[in-house]
Design an enzyme around this catalytic site. Sequence first.
Site, PDB file in Angstrom:
ATOM      1  CD  GLU A 128      -3.045  -0.765   0.074  1.00  0.00           C
ATOM      2  OE1 GLU A 128      -2.639  -0.629  -1.088  1.00  0.00           O
ATOM      3  OE2 GLU A 128      -4.246  -0.742   0.368  1.00  0.00           O
ATOM      4  CB  THR A 180      -4.938   5.631  -3.741  1.00  0.00           C
ATOM      5  OG1 THR A 180      -5.858   4.628  -4.154  1.00  0.00           O
ATOM      6  CG2 THR A 180      -5.087   5.845  -2.247  1.00  0.00           C
TER       7      THR A 180
HETATM    8  N1  HSE Z   1      -8.324   4.914   3.130  1.00  0.00           N
HETATM    9  C1  HSE Z   1      -7.723   4.974   1.818  1.00  0.00           C
HETATM   10  C2  HSE Z   1      -8.106   6.287   1.174  1.00  0.00           C
HETATM   11  C3  HSE Z   1      -8.218   3.829   0.997  1.00  0.00           C
HETATM   12  O1  HSE Z   1      -9.287   6.617   1.195  1.00  0.00           O
HETATM   13  O2  HSE Z   1      -7.223   6.977   0.664  1.00  0.00           O
HETATM   14  C4  HSE Z   1      -7.629   3.779  -0.379  1.00  0.00           C
HETATM   15  O3  HSE Z   1      -8.150   2.643  -1.044  1.00  0.00           O
END
Ligand code: HSE
Length: 305
Positions: A128, A180
Amino acid sequence: MKQIIVKCPGTVANLVCGFDILGLALNEPSDILELQLLDKPEVIIHNRDHYNLPTEPERNVAGVVLLSIMEKLDKPVGFEVTIEKHIKPGSGIGSSAASAAGAAVAANHLLGNPFTTDEVVQFAMNGEKLASGVKHADNIAPCILGGVSLIRSIHPLDIVSIPSPDLFVTVVHPQIEVRTSDARQILKQQVLLKDAIRQWGNIAGLVTGFMKNDYDLIGRSLEDVIIEPVRSILIPGFDEVKKQCKEAGALGGGISGSGPSVFMLSRNEEDARIVEAVMKGIYTKIGIDFNIYVTTINKKGVEVV
Ligand code: HSE
């Protein structure tokens, strides 16, 4: 055991009000990952899909996870991985988490389970970090554990599995890509106290609603006054989808992860199918291609197949 195949579920992170701390696993879509143990310390990556993701280990989500595991081992082993993605990268349905979590769980199996679940989550979070620039576990934890997860903290890691009613989830993925990292960069770094109060009321309400099978409380708590007003501008048709799906009987919903997918929770399949029809109508009218999944909460997480 020298080789393993795992199925890695898609996930919905944030669950509207719980930015970076809540997520659930989906029965559909999911990726398939095959992992083989090598007796040389190297990582070889093959893609069995058309997404052209990087195959250099340092630039691949599964690759960095496997490298981080190899660093912790005192024997010179390596891995050959074949990734078959069905969760489109940049969809907001936990595509990077599926690769990262799948690689971490599969490697732990092949090595004879030397690592605890928390350690497996830690390894997977390296993926991630590569994908979004930040370690977060709201996709990784439900992907590995199944069900609904609360990530109370990542330093130190404190993950709580939350029981939930058998909800139906309708997810629409308009075919645009939202990275993201970009969707995180546009967020404000300060929040107003009045917004924080409203948000933590919703988080507590949502968790309580899940635990008490209280559908109305779940519905009322699916509200985000901090992230959604900023990110929803990246998603065509968002306000219309949300309003019309709720009018059609959805409990509520919002942006899936960092978008552009939008999800809605429903009590039963009939409601979830009506929501699907509403979403189809809206994106057909706007003229944007889309995929829709009508599915349920995956209770198993990454699974050996
Ligand atoms: N919590 C993260 C965001 C999840 O919203 O950036 C990304 O999939």
